[in-house]
Design an enzyme around this catalytic site. Structure first.
Site, PDB file in Angstrom:
ATOM      1  N   LYS A 211       0.823  -1.206   0.000  1.00  0.00           N
ATOM      2  CA  LYS A 211       0.000   0.000   0.000  1.00  0.00           C
ATOM      3  C   LYS A 211       0.864   1.266   0.000  1.00  0.00           C
ATOM      4  CE  LYS A 211      -4.136  -1.896   0.045  1.00  0.00           C
ATOM      5  NZ  LYS A 211      -5.041  -1.943   1.195  1.00  0.00           N
TER       6      LYS A 211
ATOM      7  N   ARG B 224      -3.942 -10.315   3.945  1.00  0.00           N
ATOM      8  CA  ARG B 224      -4.108 -10.401   2.486  1.00  0.00           C
ATOM      9  C   ARG B 224      -2.845  -9.834   1.848  1.00  0.00           C
ATOM     10  NH1 ARG B 224      -5.988  -7.126  -1.739  1.00  0.00           N
ATOM     11  NH2 ARG B 224      -7.214  -8.226  -3.321  1.00  0.00           N
TER      12      ARG B 224
END
Length: 262
Positions: free
Chosen positions: A204, A239
C-alpha cells in the site's frame, strides 16, 4: 490470503495475471508458497480506478474461480456486485470479499442465500474514484469500528451466522497515512465487536510514504513488517502479494510465541 488480480490495471501487479491461464499458474504458485486462501479479483479498486462492467468482470473471474475451486484451498472473490457473488458461489467459491461491505442493493441477500459461504466486510470511505481526494476526518478508529459493527449486525439480521463474518478496516480506502497507522497501532480496539479481523497492508502507498519506496513492487519488506505487526495485534488473516516472505516471517513469530507459551 494470497492475492490473485485478474486485471490489467491493479496498482501493484496489473496485467501480470490478466488471463485465466496465467492467473491459475499464479494460484498454484501461491499455494506452494504457503497461501491458505486465494483471493481472486476482476476489478481494480486502487484510488481513482474506473468501475468495470458486469460482463467484463464475469468474463475475467469465472474461468479462474472454476479451476481455482479444485486446488484444495478456500477461494475468496473480491467483488461488490451481487451478480458476480451469486455466479462465483455457484461455481464453488467459499468467501465473498466486498469492499462495499454488502451495501450495494442485493448483495446481502446474495450472501445470505448461500448458507455456507464466508464473507469479509470492509470499511471504505466514499468510493474508489473519490476516496483519496477527500479522506476521512478526525479519529478514524471508533468510526471504522462502529461502521463494521453495524454492517455485521445488518447481515446477521438476515440470518447469516456470526461465525461466517470477518471484518476489514480498509487500509488505504479513504484514509490518510496517519489514519492508516492509527488503525494498525490501535487494531485491538477493532476486535471488540467479536469478529475475526483481516488486514490488507500489502504494498500500500502508506508503506511507500514512510519508507520512500515509490514502486509498489518494491515494498515487499515493509509489507511483510506490516503483516507481522497486524497479526501480532490480533489479525487472523493477512491479504498479501508476497506469500512466501510473509509466511516465513510468521513462522519465526510463531516459533517465538511457542517458546513464550511453553
Amino acid at each position: 490470503m494470497g492475492i490473485v488480480n485478474v486485471t490489467p490495471d491493479s496498482f501493484s501487479d496489473g496485467g501480470s495475471h490478466a488471463d485465466a491461464r496465467a492467473a491459475l499458474r499464479h494460484c498454484e504458485a501461491l499455494i506452494g508458497e504457503g497461501a491458505d486462501i486465494l483471493d481472486v479479483g476482476g476489478e481494480s479498486t486502487r484510488p481513482g480506478s474506473p468501475a468495470v462492467p458486469l460482463d467484463e468482470e464475469l468474463a475475467r473471474v469465472l474461468p479462474v474461480v472454476r479451476e481455482a475451486a479444485t486446488l484444495g484451498v478456500p477461494v475468496s472473490v473480491d467483488t461488490y456486485k451481487p451478480e458476480v457473488m451469486r455466479a462465483v458461489l455457484d461455481l464453488g467459491a467459499d468467501i465473498v470479499n466486498d469492499i462495499w461491505a454488502l451495501r450495494r442493493p442485493g448483495a446481502r441477500e446474495a450472501v445470505a442465500a448461500h448458507a455456507g459461504c464466508g464473507v469479509c466486510l470492509m470499511h471504505m470511505h466514499r468510493d474508489p474514484q473519490t476516496m483519496q481526494a477527500a479522506p476521512m476526518e478526525g479519529d478514524v478508529v471508533p468510526q471504522v469500528a462502529a461502521f463494521l459493527a453495524e454492517a455485521a449486525k445488518a447481515l446477521c439480521a438476515l440470518g447469516v451466522a456470526a461465525d461466517r463474518i470477518v471484518l476489514d478496516p480498509g487500509i488505504g480506502f479513504g484514509k490518510t497515512v496517519a489514519q492508516n497507522f492509527a488503525l494498525l497501532a490501535r487494531q485491538r480496539e477493532l476486535l471488540a465487536a467479536g469478529y475475526p479481523l483481516l488486514a490488507g497492508w500489502s504494498r500500500k502507498s502508506s508503506l511507500g510514504a514512510v519508507t520512500g519506496i515509490e514502486s509498489p513492487a518494491g515494498r515487499m519488506l515493509p509489507s511483510v513488517a506490516a503483516a507481522l505487526l497486524a497479526v501480532e495485534r490480533g489479525a487472523r488473516i493477512v491479504r498479501v502479494h508476497d506469500v512466501q516472505e510473509t509466511a516465513q516471517a510468521l513462522a519465526v513469530w510463531q516459533a517465538m510465541r511457542a517458546q513464550d507459551d511453553s
